[in-house]
Scaffold this motif. Structure first.
Motif, PDB file in Angstrom:
ATOM      1  N   ALA A  51       0.815  -1.133   0.044  1.00 18.03           N
ATOM      2  CA  ALA A  51       0.124  -0.102  -0.087  1.00 18.03           C
ATOM      3  C   ALA A  51       1.032   1.282  -0.063  1.00 18.03           C
ATOM      4  CB  ALA A  51      -1.046   0.001   1.103  1.00 18.03           C
ATOM      5  N   SER A  52       1.155   1.734  -1.133  1.00 15.68           N
ATOM      6  CA  SER A  52       2.292   2.686  -1.309  1.00 15.68           C
ATOM      7  C   SER A  52       1.971   4.082  -0.762  1.00 15.68           C
ATOM      8  CB  SER A  52       2.727   2.690  -2.725  1.00 15.68           C
ATOM      9  OG  SER A  52       1.620   3.559  -3.626  1.00 15.68           O
ATOM     10  N   LYS A  53       0.864   4.330  -0.219  1.00 15.79           N
ATOM     11  CA  LYS A  53       0.394   5.492   0.297  1.00 15.79           C
ATOM     12  C   LYS A  53       1.368   5.548   1.614  1.00 15.79           C
ATOM     13  CE  LYS A  53      -3.847   4.777   3.271  1.00 15.79           C
ATOM     14  NZ  LYS A  53      -4.100   3.402   3.269  1.00 15.79           N
ATOM     15  N   ALA A  54       1.810   4.470   2.120  1.00 12.58           N
ATOM     16  CA  ALA A  54       2.704   4.453   3.256  1.00 12.58           C
ATOM     17  C   ALA A  54       4.195   5.327   3.059  1.00 12.58           C
ATOM     18  CB  ALA A  54       2.988   3.174   3.976  1.00 12.58           C
ATOM     19  N   PHE A  55       4.464   5.371   1.985  1.00  8.00           N
ATOM     20  CA  PHE A  55       5.700   5.683   1.303  1.00  8.00           C
ATOM     21  C   PHE A  55       5.769   5.864   0.037  1.00  8.00           C
ATOM     22  CE2 PHE A  55      10.311   5.718   0.571  1.00  8.00           C
ATOM     23  CZ  PHE A  55      10.726   6.753   0.753  1.00  8.00           C
ATOM     24  N   SER A  56       5.726   6.882  -0.455  1.00  8.29           N
ATOM     25  CA  SER A  56       5.727   6.896  -2.193  1.00  8.29           C
ATOM     26  C   SER A  56       6.621   7.561  -2.780  1.00  8.29           C
ATOM     27  CB  SER A  56       4.511   7.181  -2.656  1.00  8.29           C
ATOM     28  OG  SER A  56       4.281   7.322  -4.113  1.00  8.29           O
ATOM     29  N   GLU A  67      11.717  -5.135  -7.862  1.00  6.31           N
ATOM     30  CA  GLU A  67      12.527  -6.586  -7.609  1.00  6.31           C
ATOM     31  C   GLU A  67      11.984  -7.456  -6.750  1.00  6.31           C
ATOM     32  OE1 GLU A  67      16.306  -3.355  -8.404  1.00  6.31           O
ATOM     33  OE2 GLU A  67      16.007  -4.636  -6.615  1.00  6.31           O
ATOM     34  N   GLU A  68      11.153  -7.011  -5.655  1.00  3.96           N
ATOM     35  CA  GLU A  68      10.690  -7.961  -4.650  1.00  3.96           C
ATOM     36  C   GLU A  68       9.508  -8.594  -5.073  1.00  3.96           C
ATOM     37  OE1 GLU A  68      12.076  -8.884  -2.326  1.00  3.96           O
ATOM     38  OE2 GLU A  68      13.946  -7.619  -2.372  1.00  3.96           O
ATOM     39  N   ASN A  69       9.022  -8.551  -6.647  1.00  5.42           N
ATOM     40  CA  ASN A  69       7.945  -9.115  -6.919  1.00  5.42           C
ATOM     41  C   ASN A  69       6.488  -8.801  -6.485  1.00  5.42           C
ATOM     42  OD1 ASN A  69       8.802 -10.715  -9.424  1.00  5.42           O
ATOM     43  ND2 ASN A  69       9.986 -11.803  -7.801  1.00  5.42           N
ATOM     44  N   MET A  70       6.460  -7.626  -5.763  1.00  6.41           N
ATOM     45  CA  MET A  70       5.118  -7.255  -4.933  1.00  6.41           C
ATOM     46  C   MET A  70       4.522  -6.665  -6.008  1.00  6.41           C
ATOM     47  SD  MET A  70       5.732  -7.724  -1.469  1.00  6.41           S
ATOM     48  CE  MET A  70       5.061  -6.201  -0.623  1.00  6.41           C
ATOM     49  N   GLY A  71       3.207  -6.544  -5.984  1.00  4.69           N
ATOM     50  CA  GLY A  71       1.993  -5.601  -6.388  1.00  4.69           C
ATOM     51  C   GLY A  71       2.213  -4.611  -5.686  1.00  4.69           C
ATOM     52  N   VAL A  72       1.484  -3.412  -6.227  1.00  4.79           N
ATOM     53  CA  VAL A  72       1.408  -1.897  -5.369  1.00  4.79           C
ATOM     54  C   VAL A  72       0.091  -1.546  -5.363  1.00  4.79           C
ATOM     55  CG1 VAL A  72       3.935  -1.354  -5.494  1.00  4.79           C
ATOM     56  CG2 VAL A  72       2.110  -0.381  -7.176  1.00  4.79           C
ATOM     57  N   ASP A  73      -0.356  -0.907  -4.360  1.00  2.00           N
ATOM     58  CA  ASP A  73      -1.806  -0.288  -4.341  1.00  2.00           C
ATOM     59  C   ASP A  73      -1.531   1.261  -4.525  1.00  2.00           C
ATOM     60  OD1 ASP A  73      -2.930  -2.433  -3.683  1.00  2.00           O
ATOM     61  OD2 ASP A  73      -3.464  -1.703  -1.700  1.00  2.00           O
ATOM     62  N   VAL A  74      -2.132   1.841  -5.254  1.00  2.00           N
ATOM     63  CA  VAL A  74      -2.181   3.354  -5.387  1.00  2.00           C
ATOM     64  C   VAL A  74      -3.576   3.952  -4.990  1.00  2.00           C
ATOM     65  CG1 VAL A  74      -0.308   3.478  -7.110  1.00  2.00           C
ATOM     66  CG2 VAL A  74      -2.507   3.461  -7.931  1.00  2.00           C
ATOM     67  N   VAL A  75      -3.495   5.070  -4.453  1.00  6.57           N
ATOM     68  CA  VAL A  75      -4.638   5.887  -4.152  1.00  6.57           C
ATOM     69  C   VAL A  75      -5.156   7.288  -4.869  1.00  6.57           C
ATOM     70  CG1 VAL A  75      -4.916   4.706  -1.814  1.00  6.57           C
ATOM     71  CG2 VAL A  75      -3.646   6.925  -2.191  1.00  6.57           C
ATOM     72  N   ILE A 106      -0.665  -3.371 -10.347  1.00  4.30           N
ATOM     73  CA  ILE A 106      -1.113  -2.070  -9.700  1.00  4.30           C
ATOM     74  C   ILE A 106      -2.616  -2.061  -9.321  1.00  4.30           C
ATOM     75  CG2 ILE A 106      -1.464   0.577  -9.605  1.00  4.30           C
ATOM     76  CD1 ILE A 106       1.128   0.471 -11.539  1.00  4.30           C
ATOM     77  N   HIS A 107      -3.028  -1.899  -8.264  1.00  6.50           N
ATOM     78  CA  HIS A 107      -4.541  -1.766  -7.771  1.00  6.50           C
ATOM     79  C   HIS A 107      -4.696  -0.511  -7.409  1.00  6.50           C
ATOM     80  CE1 HIS A 107      -4.670  -6.591  -6.564  1.00  6.50           C
ATOM     81  NE2 HIS A 107      -4.554  -6.173  -7.771  1.00  6.50           N
ATOM     82  N   PHE A 108      -5.847   0.050  -7.866  1.00  6.47           N
ATOM     83  CA  PHE A 108      -6.231   1.359  -7.616  1.00  6.47           C
ATOM     84  C   PHE A 108      -7.184   1.529  -6.670  1.00  6.47           C
ATOM     85  CE2 PHE A 108      -7.263   5.627 -10.209  1.00  6.47           C
ATOM     86  CZ  PHE A 108      -6.741   6.487  -9.119  1.00  6.47           C
ATOM     87  N   HIS A 109      -7.020   2.371  -5.445  1.00  4.36           N
ATOM     88  CA  HIS A 109      -8.044   2.684  -4.428  1.00  4.36           C
ATOM     89  C   HIS A 109      -8.492   3.866  -4.561  1.00  4.36           C
ATOM     90  CE1 HIS A 109      -7.809  -1.456  -2.411  1.00  4.36           C
ATOM     91  NE2 HIS A 109      -6.447  -1.395  -2.711  1.00  4.36           N
ATOM     92  N   GLY A 110      -9.478   4.189  -3.634  1.00  7.56           N
ATOM     93  CA  GLY A 110      -9.934   5.302  -3.347  1.00  7.56           C
ATOM     94  C   GLY A 110     -11.255   5.517  -3.353  1.00  7.56           C
ATOM     95  N   ASN A 111     -11.983   6.418  -2.338  1.00 10.19           N
ATOM     96  CA  ASN A 111     -13.549   6.645  -2.392  1.00 10.19           C
ATOM     97  C   ASN A 111     -14.090   7.601  -3.232  1.00 10.19           C
ATOM     98  OD1 ASN A 111     -12.368   8.521  -0.527  1.00 10.19           O
ATOM     99  ND2 ASN A 111     -14.475   9.033  -0.121  1.00 10.19           N
TER     100      ASN A 111
END
Ligand SMILES: *Cc1c(COP(=O)(O)O)cnc(C)c1O
Length: 432
Positions: A65-70, A80-88, A106-111
């Motif tokens: 969840a990249s809102k923690a540090f982007s 490199e770590e084969n992770m997905g990321v969330d963006v808001v 990439i997964h896109f979140h937000g209300n």
């Protein structure tokens, strides 16, 4: 005192971060300074991925969840770590795409995503869009139609679990701006609606029950609540929801007494529950997504400040003022978040003076921490605040026209700048 494994002291008694002397970092790059330890970040990613493989047969994905540090470098590391990321936001999405992060992960979140943001996401074939409300569903269906594409979506569901009470409870926690409630029937209706849409592919259901959760039970309970909704959807709509996204919120150790769990503990319990429910109900085992943010980056970060003054108000308190504050860490001002602090010059010695650490901004609420012990603090000392890797740089502001500090990454005993210090020129660059 050392709440993260990248912290220690050297023979001079100085704090070390990833083996590097904090005072030499402060001298080389100036303060305030965010320091992050790369191995700590990578190890957290690997722990989550390994637990997904070990306890859920790899039938899932860990998205940061990249809102923690982007910033650009964190997306490179996640790649490199084969992770997905969330963006808001469009801004986070743009940053991820700018370093070539694979859009399908990439997964896109937000209300309340804007039309432009949904357009940007669809244009770039973002993997999944987590749809929050029916207006968004309609807009997305339209945009996808115009582009001749299909939008892969998940619905944001309110499972009604409040993880933040001592004994977590399932309440009428439908008073949230995020998503569709189960108990009002709106979650079910949204699924019905999505199945009728021509340009929408419903992949799964998503929930996120809170943050800094130190217990495992709320996650297990939530998985069951979500599964019951999936069963209802199968039975009444003859549709199999193939993905279950359980969100983030895994707690970390901010204070020595915080009982942060091994990440395995979560995956182990949740997997067992989901597999058991699937077996009982003859339901195909869903793909699971989890979205840690804080748990990936918080422990890797330390903020270094310089003490400017120590002001003793007899019989009241002692203020230690530092050259940063709510502009680089607004979390105490926002919600009295606890942090462990220490004087980096004498990190091998215990605190002996009860103080309030104050920032340099013109607000009396600009406090970093209250009622903490520091070792004989004096002007010129370097003060360290630990576990600031999450929701610090990403929440920083230019209040009082204070330039944002740089971010320095430590790897193999070496340091490199990954985000430059803002200059006064940066501060006025958009002024006309
Ligand atoms: C903020 C957020 C996360 C990450 O939460 P952490 O507490 O940092 O793990 C995950 N998913 C969603 C939808 C979020 O909004």
């Amino acid at each position: 005192m050392f709440v993260s494994s990248n912290l220690s002291t050297n023979e001079k008694g100085h704090l070390t971060i990833g083996g590097v002397d904090a005072l030499s970092l402060a001298k080389e790059y100036g303060t305030p300074l965010y320091v992050m330890d790369e191995d700590t970040i990578r190890n957290a990613c690997r722990d989550f991925v390994r637990s997904m493989n070990e306890y859920y047969d790899g039938n899932g994905m860990v998205t940061y969840a990249s809102k923690a540090f982007s910033c650009k470098e964190i997306y490179r590391i996640m790649m490199e770590e084969n992770m997905g990321v969330d963006v808001v936001s469009g801004g986070e999405l743009y940053t991820a795409l700018s370093v070539g992060f694979p859009a399908e992960k990439i997964h896109f979140h937000g209300n309340n995503k804007t039309y432009e943001e949904l357009n940007l996401a669809m244009k770039n074939d973002v993997g999944e869009i987590i749809v929050d409300n029916l207006e968004e569903l309609n807009t997305l269906d339209e945009i996808a139609g115009e582009m001749g594409k299909k939008a892969n979506i998940m619905f944001r569901i309110k499972p009604g679990v409040d993880a933040h009470t001592h004994d977590f409870v399932q309440t009428g926690k439908i008073d949230s701006k995020f998503g569709f409630a189960i108990e009002t029937g709106e979650a079910f209706e949204a699924v019905e609606e999505a199945l009728k849409k021509e340009n929408i592919i419903l992949k799964g259901l998503h929930c996120h029950i809170g943050s800094q959760i130190l217990d495992v039970d709320p996650f297990v309970f939530t998985a069951e609540v979500m599964f019951r909704l999936m069963l209802k959807i199968r039975d009444e709509l003859k549709f199999i929801v193939s993905e279950l996204n359980l969100g983030g919120g895994f707690g970390i150790k901010y204070l020595p007494e915080d009982d942060a769990k091994d990440y395995d503990t979560f995956m182990k319990s949740v997997s067992a529950k989901v597999k058991e429910l699937c077996k009982e109900n003859d339901y195909p085992v869903p793909f699971i997504v989890i979205e840690p943010g804080r748990a990936i980056v918080a422990n890797s970060g330390t903020t270094l400040y310089t003490v400017g003054s120590v002001k003793n108000i007899p019989n009241i308190k002692t203020y230690v003022s530092v050259n940063g504050g709510m502009t680089d860490n607004p979390r105490y001002a926002l919600y009295q978040s606890p942090y462990t602090v220490a004087i980096a010059d004498r990190a091998d010695k215990d605190g002996d003076t009860l103080v309030t650490v104050a920032g340099r901004n013109c607000e009396s609420g600009d406090i970093i921490q209250e009622n903490v012990y520091l070792n004989s603090p004096k002007a010129g000392d370097t003060l360290a605040v630990f576990c600031t890797g999450a929701y610090n740089y990403s929440m920083a502001s230019n209040y009082n026209r204070v330039p944002r500090p740089p971010v320095v990454m430590i790897k193999d005993g070496k340091s490199r700048v990954i985000v430059k210090r803002e200059t006064y020129e940066d501060i006025i660059k958009n002024d006309i």
